[in-house]
Scaffold this active site. Sequence first.
Site, mmCIF file in Angstrom:
data_model
loop_
_atom_site.group_PDB
_atom_site.id
_atom_site.type_symbol
_atom_site.label_atom_id
_atom_site.label_comp_id
_atom_site.label_asym_id
_atom_site.label_seq_id
_atom_site.Cartn_x
_atom_site.Cartn_y
_atom_site.Cartn_z
ATOM 1 N N THR A 178 -4.104 -3.187 -6.004
ATOM 2 C CA THR A 178 -3.751 -2.152 -5.025
ATOM 3 C C THR A 178 -2.855 -1.091 -5.658
ATOM 4 O OG1 THR A 178 -2.376 -1.785 -3.076
ATOM 5 C CG2 THR A 178 -1.945 -3.792 -4.281
ATOM 6 N N ASP A 179 -2.902 0.119 -5.108
ATOM 7 C CA ASP A 179 -1.989 1.170 -5.583
ATOM 8 C C ASP A 179 -0.534 0.855 -5.225
ATOM 9 O OD1 ASP A 179 -2.139 1.604 -2.839
ATOM 10 O OD2 ASP A 179 -2.626 3.742 -2.988
ATOM 11 N N GLU A 180 -0.338 -0.131 -4.316
ATOM 12 C CA GLU A 180 1.030 -0.431 -3.896
ATOM 13 C C GLU A 180 1.866 -1.010 -5.041
ATOM 14 O OE1 GLU A 180 1.497 -2.079 0.042
ATOM 15 O OE2 GLU A 180 -0.451 -1.310 0.659
ATOM 16 N N TYR A 193 4.570 -8.329 -0.623
ATOM 17 C CA TYR A 193 3.118 -8.209 -0.869
ATOM 18 C C TYR A 193 2.860 -7.490 -2.180
ATOM 19 C CZ TYR A 193 -1.500 -6.003 -0.780
ATOM 20 O OH TYR A 193 -2.746 -5.547 -1.133
ATOM 21 N N LYS A 214 1.189 -8.812 -5.796
ATOM 22 C CA LYS A 214 -0.007 -8.219 -6.421
ATOM 23 C C LYS A 214 0.330 -7.730 -7.838
ATOM 24 C CE LYS A 214 -3.575 -7.601 -4.746
ATOM 25 N NZ LYS A 214 -4.788 -8.466 -4.662
HETATM 26 P P1 NAD Z 1 -8.210 -9.387 4.090
HETATM 27 O O1 NAD Z 1 -6.861 -9.883 4.480
HETATM 28 O O2 NAD Z 1 -9.062 -8.714 5.116
HETATM 29 O O3 NAD Z 1 -9.085 -10.617 3.521
HETATM 30 C C1 NAD Z 1 -8.571 -11.555 2.640
HETATM 31 C C2 NAD Z 1 -9.571 -12.711 2.558
HETATM 32 O O4 NAD Z 1 -9.064 -13.668 1.592
HETATM 33 C C3 NAD Z 1 -9.759 -13.474 3.869
HETATM 34 O O5 NAD Z 1 -11.123 -13.743 4.087
HETATM 35 C C4 NAD Z 1 -8.989 -14.786 3.653
HETATM 36 O O6 NAD Z 1 -9.521 -15.880 4.397
HETATM 37 C C5 NAD Z 1 -9.150 -14.968 2.155
HETATM 38 N N1 NAD Z 1 -8.081 -15.795 1.564
HETATM 39 C C6 NAD Z 1 -6.744 -15.657 1.752
HETATM 40 N N2 NAD Z 1 -6.089 -16.588 1.051
HETATM 41 C C7 NAD Z 1 -7.025 -17.325 0.396
HETATM 42 C C8 NAD Z 1 -6.964 -18.425 -0.495
HETATM 43 N N3 NAD Z 1 -5.790 -18.973 -0.839
HETATM 44 N N4 NAD Z 1 -8.119 -18.917 -1.000
HETATM 45 C C9 NAD Z 1 -9.326 -18.383 -0.642
HETATM 46 N N5 NAD Z 1 -9.431 -17.349 0.222
HETATM 47 C C10 NAD Z 1 -8.301 -16.825 0.729
HETATM 48 O O7 NAD Z 1 -7.968 -8.465 2.831
HETATM 49 P P2 NAD Z 1 -8.723 -7.118 2.387
HETATM 50 O O8 NAD Z 1 -8.126 -5.977 3.098
HETATM 51 O O9 NAD Z 1 -10.173 -7.355 2.435
HETATM 52 O O10 NAD Z 1 -8.249 -7.035 0.875
HETATM 53 C C11 NAD Z 1 -9.005 -7.646 -0.168
HETATM 54 C C12 NAD Z 1 -8.304 -7.414 -1.491
HETATM 55 O O11 NAD Z 1 -8.167 -6.017 -1.722
HETATM 56 C C13 NAD Z 1 -6.886 -7.986 -1.542
HETATM 57 O O12 NAD Z 1 -6.687 -8.551 -2.815
HETATM 58 C C14 NAD Z 1 -5.988 -6.778 -1.338
HETATM 59 O O13 NAD Z 1 -4.766 -6.955 -1.998
HETATM 60 C C15 NAD Z 1 -6.808 -5.677 -1.994
HETATM 61 N N6 NAD Z 1 -6.622 -4.317 -1.463
HETATM 62 C C16 NAD Z 1 -6.757 -4.059 -0.124
HETATM 63 C C17 NAD Z 1 -6.626 -2.738 0.326
HETATM 64 C C18 NAD Z 1 -6.809 -2.420 1.789
HETATM 65 O O14 NAD Z 1 -6.624 -1.257 2.181
HETATM 66 N N7 NAD Z 1 -7.223 -3.334 2.647
HETATM 67 C C19 NAD Z 1 -6.321 -1.707 -0.560
HETATM 68 C C20 NAD Z 1 -6.198 -2.010 -1.929
HETATM 69 C C21 NAD Z 1 -6.354 -3.320 -2.354
HETATM 70 P P1 TYD Z 2 -1.104 -0.852 6.924
HETATM 71 O O1 TYD Z 2 -2.441 -0.664 7.544
HETATM 72 O O2 TYD Z 2 -0.328 -2.084 7.242
HETATM 73 O O3 TYD Z 2 -1.316 -0.678 5.349
HETATM 74 P P2 TYD Z 2 -0.202 -0.556 4.153
HETATM 75 O O4 TYD Z 2 1.136 -0.822 4.688
HETATM 76 O O5 TYD Z 2 -0.647 -1.608 3.202
HETATM 77 O O6 TYD Z 2 -0.349 0.835 3.643
HETATM 78 O O7 TYD Z 2 -0.194 0.394 7.319
HETATM 79 C C1 TYD Z 2 -0.586 1.715 7.001
HETATM 80 C C2 TYD Z 2 0.540 2.633 7.437
HETATM 81 O O8 TYD Z 2 0.644 2.598 8.867
HETATM 82 C C3 TYD Z 2 1.900 2.209 6.925
HETATM 83 O O9 TYD Z 2 2.672 3.380 6.614
HETATM 84 C C4 TYD Z 2 2.539 1.472 8.096
HETATM 85 C C5 TYD Z 2 1.953 2.181 9.293
HETATM 86 N N1 TYD Z 2 1.771 1.347 10.507
HETATM 87 C C6 TYD Z 2 2.284 1.784 11.725
HETATM 88 O O10 TYD Z 2 2.901 2.859 11.837
HETATM 89 N N2 TYD Z 2 2.094 0.994 12.835
HETATM 90 C C7 TYD Z 2 1.439 -0.213 12.773
HETATM 91 O O11 TYD Z 2 1.310 -0.911 13.801
HETATM 92 C C8 TYD Z 2 0.903 -0.622 11.492
HETATM 93 C C9 TYD Z 2 0.171 -1.930 11.366
HETATM 94 C C10 TYD Z 2 1.093 0.190 10.389
#
Ligand code: NAD
Ligand code: TYD
Length: 342
Positions: free
Chosen positions: A125-127, A153, A157
């Site tokens: 992630t970019d975070e 988090y 990562k």
């Molecule tokens: P999500 O929370 O929707 O899904 C995570 C999945 O992993 C779930 O199906 C969960 O059951 C499974 N999981 C959790 N712990 C596990 C374990 N110990 N063993 C096996 N499975 C397990 O997450 P997402 O939003 O789909 O993100 C997927 C990946 O992308 C993550 O690594 C996250 O850090 C990264 N990512 C997400 C975003 C975003 O905007 N959502 C952005 C950048 C990177």
């Molecule tokens: P989120 O979807 O949790 O992603 P991330 O924190 O990983 O970027 O949140 C996106 C942005 O929205 C973040 O600045 C936090 C804000 N946010 C709210 O203002 N209200 C909410 O209920 C949630 C879940 C997030």
Amino acid sequence: MKHLVTGGAGFIGSNYIFYLLKKYPNDEIVCLDKLTYAGNLSTLESVLDLPNFKFVKGDICDRDLVYKLVEEEMPDVIVNFAAESHVDRSIEDPSLFLNTNIVGTSVLMDAARKYGIKRFHQVSTDEVYGDLPLDRPDLLFHEDTPLHTSSPYSSSKAGADLLVMAYHRTFGLPVTISRCSNNYGPYQFPEKLIPLMIAKALNDEKLPVYGDGANVRDWLYVEDHCEAIDLICRKGKVGEVYNVGGHNERNNLTIVKLILKELGKSEDLITFVVDRKGHDRRYAIDPTKIHNELGWLPKTSFENGIKETIKWYLDNKDWWKTIMSGEYQNYYQKMYLDKGRV
Ligand code: NAD
Ligand code: TYD
């Protein structure tokens, strides 16, 4: 090609599975997922019975299970999506994040080493780069921007990313890492900003905006992210990090107002609530490297992507309503164990 996709019952992982099966109908996919609260097996309903798809319920931290699975399946590539992914939850309970995100990643890499898997791809992630100030739009995250995390988090990562690079240098493991900005699209768990706000607006509930709502995220449509990961796995250089983003910066309040407008709901539903602890102000990715090296560019404009996403949540109310009611957690028992799919 045979893929072991971890975390494939979650948001991005499931979209990745659909992307692969559409683009490469003859590829084989094994999905390993623990089905935590964020994993929803019903998302994968349409592919569960395909002969080239296999679902395995299990934890990436479970060494015996992971070794056995990798030895049996011998995938060409392991793509690790499995993670605890929600910043707010990491503030409540960091330890779970350290276990899955760091220890789990190392177990997968140990298996990849032991069985000589040709590629391990870590979805990051970019975070991991921390945040940027709001008043410096010229600043962007590059692949060599120092890691400087804010939340448990993002720290977990970043820890995983460091381990991935260490396994490459120390053991010669063929790894790649992608660092992506915020994704949006179908099947995102309704605890993240966009799906949460859509669900709340449709229920005429208050929309909780943290702090002043001025925090900026760089939004990327999930299918564009999937395309980038696929390209990196097939053509990316071993040992390299690729930033994935679309120059699509929006602040939270703008997004929330746009959702309300699209749904014909009043802005009076917006409620400013206490800010998230350590809340990152701005994320912004420079995707030049993946563009120059692999020719990747996002295809979906934010204007179209957000409309598609809202439409998806309108057309698939059952999907998120069963999540909000908790019913989805019975799905594995009902549709998988009872039907003898394992
Ligand atoms: P999500 O929370 O929707 O899904 C995570 C999945 O992993 C779930 O199906 C969960 O059951 C499974 N999981 C959790 N712990 C596990 C374990 N110990 N063993 C096996 N499975 C397990 O997450 P997402 O939003 O789909 O993100 C997927 C990946 O992308 C993550 O690594 C996250 O850090 C990264 N990512 C997400 C975003 C975003 O905007 N959502 C952005 C950048 C990177
Ligand atoms: P989120 O979807 O949790 O992603 P991330 O924190 O990983 O970027 O949140 C996106 C942005 O929205 C973040 O600045 C936090 C804000 N946010 C709210 O203002 N209200 C909410 O209920 C949630 C879940 C997030």
